[in-house]
Design an enzyme around this catalytic site. Structure first.
Site, mmCIF file in Angstrom:
data_model
loop_
_atom_site.group_PDB
_atom_site.id
_atom_site.type_symbol
_atom_site.label_atom_id
_atom_site.label_comp_id
_atom_site.label_asym_id
_atom_site.label_seq_id
_atom_site.Cartn_x
_atom_site.Cartn_y
_atom_site.Cartn_z
ATOM 1 C CG HIS A 134 44.721 41.363 38.946
ATOM 2 N ND1 HIS A 134 46.049 41.821 39.133
ATOM 3 C CD2 HIS A 134 44.588 41.472 37.740
ATOM 4 C CE1 HIS A 134 46.633 42.148 38.348
ATOM 5 N NE2 HIS A 134 45.801 42.049 37.207
ATOM 6 C CG ASP A 143 48.381 44.154 34.983
ATOM 7 O OD1 ASP A 143 47.227 43.884 35.289
ATOM 8 O OD2 ASP A 143 49.212 43.511 34.532
ATOM 9 C CD GLU A 147 45.814 38.409 36.439
ATOM 10 O OE1 GLU A 147 45.686 37.849 35.122
ATOM 11 O OE2 GLU A 147 46.633 39.347 36.950
ATOM 12 C CD GLU A 148 49.843 40.721 36.928
ATOM 13 O OE1 GLU A 148 50.164 39.944 36.116
ATOM 14 O OE2 GLU A 148 49.298 41.931 36.634
ATOM 15 C CG ASP A 167 43.601 41.970 34.572
ATOM 16 O OD1 ASP A 167 44.091 42.984 34.592
ATOM 17 O OD2 ASP A 167 43.794 41.130 34.497
ATOM 18 C CG HIS A 183 53.251 42.271 33.075
ATOM 19 N ND1 HIS A 183 53.444 40.924 32.692
ATOM 20 C CD2 HIS A 183 52.236 42.353 33.633
ATOM 21 C CE1 HIS A 183 52.005 40.464 33.151
ATOM 22 N NE2 HIS A 183 51.311 41.407 33.659
#
Length: 469
Positions: A280, A292, A326-327, A354, A425
């Site tokens: 992604h 990520d 995606e997130e 991912d 994140h």
């Protein structure tokens, strides 16, 4: 070039798979796979792509200007790499702006805390919210609590994330982030703050998406750093009343158009059949989106580029899909499945990278059970780089996880994620967390996998029903 024992499949007969002596074509395919492996291990392309994305674009929250910069970056990069086809497909995405986040304990001991808003959260009133904390070990404990113990308070879910190679500890704590606000609001809480869904001890807070429940008034939702969660616990040992002041100013800003970006290596004899490898393109806005999922972007793009540069084209088309958004809820993955529903029957297999840049240690499948042994034999050479045979319980990765229910076989190239949740994140999701050698091993594994799947004669369908539900 060394040649190991290889196997071929004579066919599917009465549900049995029969091994046979290798044909010239199968030997050639294995030799090409080994050549791809060595080229990948000696190449820096995967790392160079991640560096380019994180330096030239950086954080790329869906629906923002940076998101569109990332789309343009991807189109330009894929075109410059010489893929046969490069195109993009529009995806409608919700737009959410993080704003500011501040928190402090006002009683019994005044202390500032490090927090961040959870994705999709509403704002506090301008003056903020001040209320006592009520602590729960988990989302399950919150759901069982009496409403009178929660009403008018700030819920604190204090669920620690366990560290595991496959990251399954995240699956235990993530529901507190995604569902906690709705559960707390239903019982009358004025806000919720969770312990960060991370395995680190840094004083940084992990963001991530959460969801409200229709018919229940939304409340502000935030995560606090793990050291600050420990601080709150130590205060609660000294006093049963800890008062928190919380200020959040996020804002939902409607919808915008983003894009799934797609590149293809056109197949030579079965161009209509597709081997999909994806990642992604979007990221959260706190770090630069290196692990990520800049790493995944670099891995699958570099793997496909190695195949693109072969003197002979693969039988099937290799399709690289860099998914949007995606997130914030697998938006790009769902849009792809809908837009390509007419050709999903031609998707031979799909896999997504991912989970950072840790070395791949296992290859799992979600295919017809009768095909698993033959697939393990076909990919036996991947053990050279530490990729061992796995099980038939793969999800394929977030953006392809809905495909097995639609009949599409998937594979999971399992990465070592023991340190992934230290950084994911958070502002710590940066390029220095990637080991170039480990990333090259990922590229090697994906290149071998994609090539062997493009050449395979193994029948993978129908997907086992127990895995597709």
């Amino acid at each position: 070039m060394k040649t190991k024992t290889v196997y071929c499949l004579s066919g599917l007969l009465l549900g049995l798979l029969t091994a046979c002596q290798p044909s010239d074509s199968n030997l050639k395919n294995q030799n090409v796979a080994l050549q791809l492996q060595q080229k990948a291990l000696n190449s820096t392309l995967g790392y160079d792509l991640v560096e380019s994305l994180t330096v030239e674009v950086g954080p790329r929250l869906p629906g923002t200007d940076k998101d569109i910069q990332a789309v343009n970056w991807a189109v330009n990069k894929l075109q410059s790499l010489g893929f046969d086809k490069v195109y993009r497909e529009p995806v409608q995405v919700p737009v959410w702006h993080r704003g500011q986040a501040h928190a402090a304990v006002t009683s019994p001991y005044t202390q500032s805390l490090v927090i961040t808003a959870l994705g999709g959260s509403v704002a506090t009133p301008e003056e903020g919210i001040t209320a006592d904390i009520v602590r729960f070990n988990s989302l399950a404990d919150l759901k069982q609590a009496a409403p009178e113990s929660v009403e008018g308070k700030i819920v604190f879910i204090d669920h620690k994330t366990e560290r595991h190679q496959d990251g399954h500890g995240y699956g235990k704590t993530a529901p507190g982030r995604s569902q906690g606000a709705a559960a707390a609001a239903q019982k009358g809480a004025v806000a919720i703050v969770i312990r960060s869904i991370g395995t680190d001890s840094d004083r940084l807070a992990h963001t991530g998406m959460m969801r409200y429940q229709e018919g229940i008034k939304p409340i502000p939702a935030a995560a606090m750093s793990n050291p600050d969660a420990d601080l709150i616990n130590n205060m609660l040992k000294r006093s049963d009343k800890v008062t928190l002041q919380l200020f959040l100013s996020p804002e939902s800003q409607g919808t915008a158009t983003s894009y799934n970006v797609i590149a293809e290596v056109t197949g030579s004899s079965k161009p209509e059949e597709i081997v999909l490898i994806g990642a992604h393109l979007d990221s959260w806005d706190e770090g630069t989106g290196a692990i990520d999922d800049g790493a995944g972007v670099g891995i699958v793009t570099a793997a496909a580029k190695l195949i693109q540069d072969l003197p002979q084209k693969p039988a099937r088309t290799i399709r690289v899909v860099l998914y949007a958004a995606e997130e914030i809820g697998l938006v790009g993955g769902k849009a792809y499945a809908k837009a390509h529903q007419h050709e999903l029957h031609n998707h031979y297999i799909a896999a997504e990278s991912d989970f950072g840049a840790g070395r791949i240690y296992q290859l799992d499948w979600n295919v017809n059970e009768a095909a698993v042994n033959a697939l393990q034999q076909l990919t036996v050479e991947m053990a050279d780089i530490g990729v061992m045979p796995g099980n038939n319980e793969a999800s394929g990765g977030p953006d392809v996880s809905m495909l097995p229910a639609l009949g599409v076989p998937v594979a999971s190239l399992r990465q070592d994620g023991r340190d992934y949740f230290d950084w994911h994140h958070t502002p710590n999701d940066t390029l220095d967390k990637i080991d170039p050698a480990a990333l090259a091993q990922n590229v090697a594994a994906y290149a071998q996998f994609a090539w062997l799947m493009a050449q395979s004669e193994i029948i993978l369908r129908p997907v086992a029903e127990k895995q597709s539900q």
